[in-house]
Design a protein around this motif. Structure first.
Motif, mmCIF file in Angstrom:
data_model
loop_
_atom_site.group_PDB
_atom_site.id
_atom_site.type_symbol
_atom_site.label_atom_id
_atom_site.label_comp_id
_atom_site.label_asym_id
_atom_site.label_seq_id
_atom_site.Cartn_x
_atom_site.Cartn_y
_atom_site.Cartn_z
ATOM 1 N N ARG A 64 49.550 39.558 38.248
ATOM 2 C CA ARG A 64 48.924 39.417 39.679
ATOM 3 C C ARG A 64 48.689 40.570 40.045
ATOM 4 N N LEU A 65 49.134 41.768 39.971
ATOM 5 C CA LEU A 65 48.672 43.145 40.095
ATOM 6 C C LEU A 65 47.298 43.281 39.519
ATOM 7 N N LEU A 66 47.419 43.314 38.169
ATOM 8 C CA LEU A 66 46.114 43.511 37.365
ATOM 9 C C LEU A 66 44.808 42.483 37.861
ATOM 10 N N SER A 67 45.542 41.381 38.090
ATOM 11 C CA SER A 67 44.311 40.394 38.241
ATOM 12 C C SER A 67 43.365 40.889 39.729
ATOM 13 N N ASN A 68 44.413 41.264 40.624
ATOM 14 C CA ASN A 68 43.884 41.553 42.103
ATOM 15 C C ASN A 68 43.202 42.950 41.691
ATOM 16 N N LEU A 69 43.507 43.772 40.805
ATOM 17 C CA LEU A 69 42.680 45.119 40.673
ATOM 18 C C LEU A 69 41.519 44.790 40.096
#
Length: 698
Positions: A692-697
């Motif tokens: 989720r974090l990498l997707s948001n970044l």
């Protein structure tokens, strides 16, 4: 020194002092017994709540109080299956039950029996073999194989290593080995021990009253045959373990110390070279024979070395004759098949050396530093070794707390995937059954009910509230009533559930009040985290915790422990949004890496202290109190880094990572998730957060 007048009396008193220092005194012995009998009661009552027809018993050194930390005695657990009626006479046959008749004739080894299958509708034998666990012998009798109960015990322990009738959980660093034995109970005293009830030695021990009690306990049959018997698969060993426990509970402290010293000698000088030759049970049996054949005034503190020498001399004669008669069934030779022709002269030589040393050999015992402690006492050095009573007390209370956690988990696992309605009905059933048991039981069983009930109250209130949050986004009066009844479980976990519910409906004012109360009562110098979800090596307990435990019994759990906070799927609406991810920690591939007892992985579980600081951080974020928010975040970081006994550190890191995301510190958040994955590679919600974090970044 060893030839001085009065040496025996003086050395005996110094040795008694040493044993007191390592926890072999009346107070700690009684504390050990209370702890294990309480856990025995908990296991049995928990089984009854789940409608299983069985009883649990903890036997041997741990429950007798005849052990020390250095002896590392096994936990001997006996699981009795109550749906069977084992009888010794036709008058005890009962309709509708699975009846088995004990056969004790000349074809069976002393101390053993066969179990003949009887009809359930009439007191006559069956003449057909019903399944693979029965065998038809040459005379037409249908006999139950002892492999039947072994299979049941193996299932209970989830495999393990078989030792005689027991299946053992062994070799896990930092944990005591557990031997689990399956058994069937016979209400009547064994025929082979009837003569013992009428015998009386010079010591007038056991008393008639003790014998009457022993005979009322009946006996067990456990699934193991006599070594080398032609009926080894069909024989069942007769166990009088409850009667033996009665005898142990009636020993004085000198007799218990004598037994402990025998086990230390065994561990130091015999076991390393001849592992399976002489057992602790043989030493106990020798002690019983010695007590029965000596006057009571022989067993004095200032005569301890002489008492020990007598027991070792009797043990020597047993090895010499290769015969150690069972105390209650003397026809049963406990040493049969244990002393090999090659090892016998060496064992006798060791025992002679120990007996002739007049106590000097005790200086060589490293177990519990006994030798060094004894030497210091003999030469009157001022240096004092650390006394272990408070450490023992701390471990006993922690064991009790973990056992509560285990039994509550066993019960609520049944509703892991249940609907709100099913969960509420099951929890109400547990509460009503607990109330019935409380009304009918005595003493320690009542204490068990008092310890278990608040957990079911809390769980019921939480499930009811989760339903109300889903329907109305409000707290119901019924839920609060149940929760209020469950707030006394421990220092933090129950109140954290309440705070979490209030936070989830947006009531930040009351959330803050509850959190402030938890923090005020959570003394970091005393309170210990409790988690029994999975096995991890517990680091040494806090000195403040041990000190309080040394002066109190199980009631100290309420103000010295903080259990982990558990939310089942049916409670998901009571958990913070960030914690809910833990219920979805497992990919399809991860499921294959779960263990037998990993049902908690379908829940959201977090240690109390990290969840306290996390909820404070979220609450202060909502109310705009920046300094308090940062202080809570610092406490969360410090707890994850410094608290040695967290059971769910990876979950705390996942919560911290989400806090870092809220702080716009994406790099730090990713680091938290990676450390979490390093702690638990599989079945970890950190994978979800990283994706989720990498997707948001991106």
């Amino acid at each position: 020194m060893f030839q001085q007048p009065g040496y025996i009396e003086n050395a005996s008193l110094r040795l008694s002092d040493v044993l007191t220092d390592i926890g072999v005194d009346e107070r700690i012995v009684l504390k050990r017994r209370r702890t294990w009998l309480l856990m025995e009661s908990m296991g049995t009552i928990s089984t009854q709540l789940q409608d299983a027809n069985g009883s649990e018993y903890y036997l041997g050194s741990q429950s007798e109080g005849s052990t020390t930390p250095g002896l590392k005695s096994d936990i001997d657990q006996l699981l009795c299956y109550n749906g069977y009626n084992v009888i010794q006479g036709w008058a005890d046959w009962e309709p509708g039950l699975r009846n088995y008749l004990m056969i004790q004739d000349v074809t069976v080894s002393p101390g053993y029996c066969l179990l003949q299958y009887l009809r359930h509708d009439a007191p006559i034998p069956y003449n057909e073999v019903p399944n693979q666990y029965h065998y038809g012998d040459r005379t037409g009798r249908i006999l139950l194989k002892n492999t039947f109960i072994s299979a049941v015990a193996a299932d209970a322990v989830g495999g393990g290593v078989r030792h005689g009738p027991a299946y053992a959980e062994q070799g896990q660093p930092g944990f005591i080995d557990i031997d689990i034995v399956g058994a069937l109970h016979c209400k009547t005293w064994p025929l082979q021990a009837r003569q013992w009830l009428d015998q009386q030695g010079v010591g007038q021990w056991p008393s008639d009253h003790m014998k009457r009690y022993c005979s009322s306990t009946g006996c067990f049959v456990v699934g193991v045959g006599s070594k080398g018997s032609e009926n080894e698969e069909l024989e069942w060993r007769i166990s009088t373990s409850l009667a033996e426990r009665c005898l142990m509970f009636n020993l004085d402290i000198t007799q218990i110390r004598c037994y402990v010293l025998m086990k230390m000698i065994l561990k130091t000088f015999i076991k390393p070279r001849f592992e399976d030759s002489i057992s602790s049970f043989m030493c106990k049996t020798v002690l019983f024979h010695c007590i029965a054949n000596t006057h009571s005034n022989f067993w004095r503190e200032n005569n301890l070395l002489v008492c020990l020498s007598l027991c070792l001399f009797v043990l020597y004669n047993c090895v010499l004759s290769e015969n150690c008669p069972h105390f209650m069934m003397p026809g049963n030779n406990l040493m049969r098949g244990h002393i090999s022709h090659a090892s016998k002269p060496y064992i006798l030589q060791i025992l002679r050396y120990i007996i002739n040393s007049k106590g000097r050999v005790l200086l060589e015992i490293q177990c519990d530093d006994l030798g060094a402690r004894f030497h210091q006492k003999l030469i009157n050095l001022l240096f004092e070794f650390f006394k272990t009573s408070d450490t023992i007390s701390g471990r006993l209370l922690m064991s009790t707390a973990q056992f509560i956690d285990q039994n509550i988990q066993d019960c609520v696992t049944k509703i892991t995937h249940s609907s709100y309605e099913e969960s509420i009905q099951t929890l109400l059933k547990y509460i009503f059954k607990l109330a019935i048991i409380y009304d009918q039981c005595k003493e320690l069983d009542k204490t068990t009910c008092i310890l278990l009930a608040p957990w079911f109250f809390l769980k019921l209130g939480s499930v009811v509230e989760a339903y109300n949050i889903q329907q109305y986004n409000a707290v119901s009066a019924d839920a609060l009533t149940w929760i209020a009844l469950g707030l006394s479980t421990d220092v933090a976990s129950s109140k954290l559930k309440l705070a979490s519910m209030l936070y989830c409906i947006g009531d930040t004012q009351r959330t803050e009040i509850v959190l402030r109360d938890i923090e005020a009562n959570y003394d970091l110098n005393i309170v210990e985290p409790v988690c029994n979800c999975h096995r991890y090596i517990c680091q040494p307990l806090r000195r403040g915790f041990n000190t309080i435990c040394d002066n109190h019994n199980e009631e100290a759990i309420h103000y010295t422990t903080a259990f982990c906070v558990k939310f089942l799927p049916c409670e998901i609406n009571c958990a913070s949004h960030e914690l809910r991810h833990e219920m979805f920690r497992s990919t399809q591939e991860d499921l294959a890496f779960r263990g037998r007892y990993d049902h908690w992985m379908d829940w959201a579980v977090v240690d109390s202290l990290p969840y306290l600081y996390f909820l404070q951080y979220k609450t202060y974020s909502t109310t705009g109190r920046h300094e308090d928010k940062q202080y809570a975040l610092s406490n969360l970081i410090r707890t994850i880094d410094k608290e040695p006994n967290l059971g769910h550190r990876e979950t705390a890191l996942n919560l911290l990572g989400q806090c870092m995301e809220q702080e716009d510190r994406a790099r730090d958040a990713l680091q938290c998730y990676l450390i979490s994955l390093n702690l638990r590679e599989r079945n970890n919600a950190a994978k979800l957060h990283i994706c989720r974090l990498l997707s948001n970044l991106v």
